[in-house]
Design a protein around this motif. Structure first.
Motif, PDB file in Angstrom:
ATOM      1  N   LEU A 152     -22.892 -40.123 -22.959  1.00  0.00           N
ATOM      2  CA  LEU A 152     -23.165 -38.688 -22.875  1.00  0.00           C
ATOM      3  C   LEU A 152     -23.138 -38.204 -21.429  1.00  0.00           C
ATOM      4  O   LEU A 152     -22.560 -37.156 -21.121  1.00  0.00           O
ATOM      5  N   LEU A 153     -23.751 -38.962 -20.538  1.00  0.00           N
ATOM      6  CA  LEU A 153     -23.770 -38.554 -19.135  1.00  0.00           C
ATOM      7  C   LEU A 153     -22.374 -38.626 -18.522  1.00  0.00           C
ATOM      8  O   LEU A 153     -22.008 -37.782 -17.691  1.00  0.00           O
ATOM      9  N   THR A 154     -21.598 -39.614 -18.942  1.00  0.00           N
ATOM     10  CA  THR A 154     -20.214 -39.709 -18.464  1.00  0.00           C
ATOM     11  C   THR A 154     -19.407 -38.499 -18.906  1.00  0.00           C
ATOM     12  O   THR A 154     -18.618 -37.937 -18.133  1.00  0.00           O
ATOM     13  N   ALA A 155     -19.603 -38.076 -20.143  1.00  0.00           N
ATOM     14  CA  ALA A 155     -18.926 -36.877 -20.645  1.00  0.00           C
ATOM     15  C   ALA A 155     -19.356 -35.651 -19.850  1.00  0.00           C
ATOM     16  O   ALA A 155     -18.532 -34.793 -19.490  1.00  0.00           O
ATOM     17  N   ASP A 156     -20.644 -35.552 -19.550  1.00  0.00           N
ATOM     18  CA  ASP A 156     -21.163 -34.412 -18.808  1.00  0.00           C
ATOM     19  C   ASP A 156     -20.537 -34.324 -17.414  1.00  0.00           C
ATOM     20  O   ASP A 156     -20.116 -33.251 -16.973  1.00  0.00           O
ATOM     21  N   ILE A 157     -20.464 -35.464 -16.737  1.00  0.00           N
ATOM     22  CA  ILE A 157     -19.866 -35.468 -15.394  1.00  0.00           C
ATOM     23  C   ILE A 157     -18.377 -35.142 -15.475  1.00  0.00           C
ATOM     24  O   ILE A 157     -17.846 -34.373 -14.649  1.00  0.00           O
ATOM     25  N   ALA A 158     -17.684 -35.706 -16.450  1.00  0.00           N
ATOM     26  CA  ALA A 158     -16.243 -35.429 -16.592  1.00  0.00           C
ATOM     27  C   ALA A 158     -15.997 -33.950 -16.817  1.00  0.00           C
ATOM     28  O   ALA A 158     -15.065 -33.360 -16.243  1.00  0.00           O
ATOM     29  N   LYS A 159     -16.830 -33.320 -17.651  1.00  0.00           N
ATOM     30  CA  LYS A 159     -16.681 -31.889 -17.896  1.00  0.00           C
ATOM     31  C   LYS A 159     -16.899 -31.094 -16.616  1.00  0.00           C
ATOM     32  O   LYS A 159     -16.170 -30.133 -16.323  1.00  0.00           O
ATOM     33  N   SER A 160     -17.893 -31.508 -15.814  1.00  0.00           N
ATOM     34  CA  SER A 160     -18.176 -30.792 -14.575  1.00  0.00           C
ATOM     35  C   SER A 160     -17.044 -30.934 -13.563  1.00  0.00           C
ATOM     36  O   SER A 160     -16.917 -30.119 -12.651  1.00  0.00           O
ATOM     37  N   ARG A 161     -16.207 -31.962 -13.730  1.00  0.00           N
ATOM     38  CA  ARG A 161     -15.050 -32.156 -12.847  1.00  0.00           C
ATOM     39  C   ARG A 161     -13.811 -31.425 -13.355  1.00  0.00           C
ATOM     40  O   ARG A 161     -12.734 -31.551 -12.780  1.00  0.00           O
ATOM     41  N   GLY A 162     -13.963 -30.665 -14.440  1.00  0.00           N
ATOM     42  CA  GLY A 162     -12.870 -29.830 -14.919  1.00  0.00           C
ATOM     43  C   GLY A 162     -12.020 -30.430 -16.005  1.00  0.00           C
ATOM     44  O   GLY A 162     -10.942 -29.902 -16.319  1.00  0.00           O
ATOM     45  N   ALA A 163     -12.482 -31.511 -16.638  1.00  0.00           N
ATOM     46  CA  ALA A 163     -11.694 -32.171 -17.684  1.00  0.00           C
ATOM     47  C   ALA A 163     -11.963 -31.561 -19.057  1.00  0.00           C
ATOM     48  O   ALA A 163     -13.001 -30.933 -19.289  1.00  0.00           O
ATOM     49  N   THR A 164     -11.006 -31.760 -19.954  1.00  0.00           N
ATOM     50  CA  THR A 164     -11.214 -31.534 -21.386  1.00  0.00           C
ATOM     51  C   THR A 164     -11.706 -32.858 -21.958  1.00  0.00           C
ATOM     52  O   THR A 164     -11.061 -33.891 -21.780  1.00  0.00           O
ATOM     53  N   VAL A 165     -12.856 -32.843 -22.629  1.00  0.00           N
ATOM     54  CA  VAL A 165     -13.537 -34.079 -22.993  1.00  0.00           C
ATOM     55  C   VAL A 165     -13.572 -34.278 -24.510  1.00  0.00           C
ATOM     56  O   VAL A 165     -13.969 -33.380 -25.258  1.00  0.00           O
ATOM     57  N   LYS A 168      -2.156 -35.064 -31.716  1.00  0.00           N
ATOM     58  CA  LYS A 168      -2.000 -33.624 -31.924  1.00  0.00           C
ATOM     59  C   LYS A 168      -2.509 -32.833 -30.720  1.00  0.00           C
ATOM     60  O   LYS A 168      -1.884 -31.863 -30.287  1.00  0.00           O
ATOM     61  N   LEU A 169      -3.643 -33.251 -30.177  1.00  0.00           N
ATOM     62  CA  LEU A 169      -4.248 -32.516 -29.068  1.00  0.00           C
ATOM     63  C   LEU A 169      -3.376 -32.563 -27.816  1.00  0.00           C
ATOM     64  O   LEU A 169      -3.285 -31.581 -27.079  1.00  0.00           O
ATOM     65  N   THR A 170      -2.729 -33.694 -27.600  1.00  0.00           N
ATOM     66  CA  THR A 170      -1.962 -33.886 -26.356  1.00  0.00           C
ATOM     67  C   THR A 170      -0.462 -33.767 -26.568  1.00  0.00           C
ATOM     68  O   THR A 170       0.301 -34.099 -25.657  1.00  0.00           O
ATOM     69  N   GLN A 171      -0.036 -33.286 -27.738  1.00  0.00           N
ATOM     70  CA  GLN A 171       1.392 -33.194 -28.063  1.00  0.00           C
ATOM     71  C   GLN A 171       2.096 -34.541 -27.864  1.00  0.00           C
ATOM     72  O   GLN A 171       3.229 -34.629 -27.398  1.00  0.00           O
ATOM     73  N   GLY A 172       1.376 -35.594 -28.235  1.00  0.00           N
ATOM     74  CA  GLY A 172       1.955 -36.927 -28.205  1.00  0.00           C
ATOM     75  C   GLY A 172       1.922 -37.626 -26.867  1.00  0.00           C
ATOM     76  O   GLY A 172       2.333 -38.790 -26.762  1.00  0.00           O
ATOM     77  N   GLU A 173       1.447 -36.945 -25.819  1.00  0.00           N
ATOM     78  CA  GLU A 173       1.456 -37.561 -24.492  1.00  0.00           C
ATOM     79  C   GLU A 173       0.371 -38.607 -24.324  1.00  0.00           C
ATOM     80  O   GLU A 173       0.548 -39.609 -23.642  1.00  0.00           O
ATOM     81  N   GLY A 174      -0.798 -38.398 -24.945  1.00  0.00           N
ATOM     82  CA  GLY A 174      -1.929 -39.299 -24.785  1.00  0.00           C
ATOM     83  C   GLY A 174      -2.952 -38.752 -23.817  1.00  0.00           C
ATOM     84  O   GLY A 174      -2.682 -37.831 -23.030  1.00  0.00           O
ATOM     85  N   VAL A 175      -4.157 -39.316 -23.863  1.00  0.00           N
ATOM     86  CA  VAL A 175      -5.219 -38.889 -22.943  1.00  0.00           C
ATOM     87  C   VAL A 175      -4.966 -39.492 -21.565  1.00  0.00           C
ATOM     88  O   VAL A 175      -4.287 -40.511 -21.428  1.00  0.00           O
ATOM     89  N   ASN A 176      -5.536 -38.869 -20.558  1.00  0.00           N
ATOM     90  CA  ASN A 176      -5.297 -39.313 -19.181  1.00  0.00           C
ATOM     91  C   ASN A 176      -6.305 -40.345 -18.693  1.00  0.00           C
ATOM     92  O   ASN A 176      -5.977 -41.181 -17.844  1.00  0.00           O
ATOM     93  N   VAL A 177      -7.531 -40.272 -19.229  1.00  0.00           N
ATOM     94  CA  VAL A 177      -8.572 -41.222 -18.847  1.00  0.00           C
ATOM     95  C   VAL A 177      -9.353 -41.632 -20.088  1.00  0.00           C
ATOM     96  O   VAL A 177      -9.679 -40.783 -20.921  1.00  0.00           O
ATOM     97  N   VAL A 178      -9.640 -42.928 -20.201  1.00  0.00           N
ATOM     98  CA  VAL A 178     -10.479 -43.440 -21.283  1.00  0.00           C
ATOM     99  C   VAL A 178     -11.662 -44.177 -20.673  1.00  0.00           C
ATOM    100  O   VAL A 178     -11.488 -45.044 -19.802  1.00  0.00           O
ATOM    101  N   PHE A 179     -12.876 -43.819 -21.120  1.00  0.00           N
ATOM    102  CA  PHE A 179     -14.091 -44.534 -20.733  1.00  0.00           C
ATOM    103  C   PHE A 179     -14.589 -45.334 -21.928  1.00  0.00           C
ATOM    104  O   PHE A 179     -14.810 -44.777 -23.002  1.00  0.00           O
ATOM    105  N   GLY A 235      -8.276 -30.431 -15.469  1.00  0.00           N
ATOM    106  CA  GLY A 235      -7.167 -30.408 -16.409  1.00  0.00           C
ATOM    107  C   GLY A 235      -6.915 -31.710 -17.128  1.00  0.00           C
ATOM    108  O   GLY A 235      -6.155 -31.745 -18.108  1.00  0.00           O
ATOM    109  N   ASP A 236      -7.526 -32.804 -16.678  1.00  0.00           N
ATOM    110  CA  ASP A 236      -7.350 -34.089 -17.369  1.00  0.00           C
ATOM    111  C   ASP A 236      -7.926 -34.011 -18.781  1.00  0.00           C
ATOM    112  O   ASP A 236      -8.917 -33.307 -19.030  1.00  0.00           O
ATOM    113  N   LYS A 237      -7.323 -34.762 -19.666  1.00  0.00           N
ATOM    114  CA  LYS A 237      -7.878 -34.961 -21.007  1.00  0.00           C
ATOM    115  C   LYS A 237      -8.514 -36.346 -21.021  1.00  0.00           C
ATOM    116  O   LYS A 237      -7.853 -37.351 -20.788  1.00  0.00           O
ATOM    117  N   VAL A 238      -9.810 -36.352 -21.289  1.00  0.00           N
ATOM    118  CA  VAL A 238     -10.627 -37.558 -21.145  1.00  0.00           C
ATOM    119  C   VAL A 238     -11.220 -37.944 -22.491  1.00  0.00           C
ATOM    120  O   VAL A 238     -11.731 -37.090 -23.225  1.00  0.00           O
TER     121      VAL A 238
END
Length: 339
Positions: free
Chosen positions: A176-189, A224-235, A163-166
């Motif tokens: 690219l590999l970081t995005a792939d792993i984040a997606k596999s952990r259930g994040a929106t990337v 817009k994507l996070t309704q102003g809250e911001g992303v939860n993780v930045v790489f 559920g995290d937004k990354v």
């Protein structure tokens, strides 16, 4: 045997050197079959890696075949496929005692402080190799295990949750590999990348959204994507350390920033905002105990691995391989050398 050696910065040669032999009962002799060229190898070549010493055989992303084993090694035999872990550590310092062997005070890294994998044969401790089944993936494919462990370590450091937004800055191989792993952990990337061809690749590596920051306002998109809250993780995998200052503004409260690249200069940070949001800023380096999980998972990711590996060269064409990797217009992803 052949070995690509950096004699001094900007002087690289393919030399004939003596084949190593097993001298300790817990060692193995590995015939290197495939070894990837990392950006850090390029930095060692050009003398911009602050940890490197010379002369140095470079390389640290490798898969090979067991040629011989020491008398104490009973679980491997000649012909077995293995990937190599490129770091050694003392096991006694504070970091090692607390599960951070990857930042041991006595850390030695293949291809930087110790001779690496750009050679036909290596003798290493049994503890530095992990077996894999060559019928499930080729040696060239298995050479990507090590970069995947870097991405896994970064995701572990960032504590990416379902559920995290990354946001991943940069769609080079590690991004690219970081995005792939984040997606596999259930994040929106979200992947931010100005190179359109790399941005297009990101979709196959788990990116739900791709943003070219030269054409689109990234902050507005995130808002817009996070309704102003911001992303939860930045790489930060783009090689732009100043993005840490930017991350403070776009992270949600309780967000995490993971710095994946090294910068030459200090970066100013707004601690008022860090404290107000209780943000966490994290470093990440190498990996710790990530090889077994990646070796198990990689056969299910071979479509992405094959897309990532854009060029394969025999070792004799190492100069052409480095030129392709350094050419920003070549379209190179991961470049692999074979013996």
């Amino acid at each position: 045997m052949k070995a690509i050696t950096i004699l001094k910065p900007n002087q690289m040669k393919l030399l004939e050197v003596e084949k190593p032999v097993i001298t300790e009962p817990d060692q193995v002799l590995v015939k290197i079959r495939a070894t990837g060229i990392c950006g850090s190898d390029v930095h060692v070549y050009h003398g911009t890696n602050p940890y490197a010493s010379y002369p140095r055989v470079i390389g640290h992303e490798a898969a090979g075949e067991i040629e011989a084993v020491g008398e104490n090694v009973t679980d491997l035999k000649p012909g077995d496929g293995v990937v190599l872990e490129p770091i050694t550590y003392c096991g006694e310092c504070y970091a090692c005692r607390n599960g951070h062997h990857n930042v041991c005070r006595e850390l030695k890294v293949l291809g930087c402080i110790a001779d690496g994998t750009f050679r036909e044969y290596m003798v290493v401790p049994r503890s530095q190799v992990y077996p894999f089944d060559p019928s499930r993936m080729s040696y060239v494919q298995a050479a990507v295990c090590e970069p995947y462990t870097i991405a896994a370590q970064a995701n572990w450091r960032g504590d990416v949750r379902p559920g995290d937004k990354v946001l991943v800055h940069g769609a080079g191989p590690i991004g690219l590999l970081t995005a792939d792993i984040a997606k596999s952990r259930g994040a929106t990337v979200i992947v931010s990348e100005p190179n359109e061809s790399r941005l297009a690749m990101a979709k196959n590596f788990g990116a739900d959204y791709g943003v070219n920051p030269r054409k689109e306002d990234l902050d507005e998109f995130i808002g817009k994507l996070t309704q102003g809250e911001g992303v939860n993780v930045v790489f930060e995998a783009a090689g732009i350390p100043a993005l840490i200052s930017h991350a403070v503004h776009i992270l949600s409260p309780a967000g995490r920033f993971v710095a994946m690249t090294y910068g030459k200069e200090p970066v100013p940070i707004n601690f008022k905002e860090i404290n107000a949001k209780e943000l966490t800023i994290l470093g990440t380096r190498h990996q710790y105990q990530k090889f077994p999980e990646i070796i198990e998972q990689l056969p299910e990711r071979l479509d992405r691995v094959d897309e990532l590996i854009t060029h394969v060269f025999p070792v004799e064409k190492y100069e052409e391989a480095f030129a392709v990797l350094e050419d920003k217009e070549s379209g190179a992803g991961k470049v692999v050398l074979t013996f």
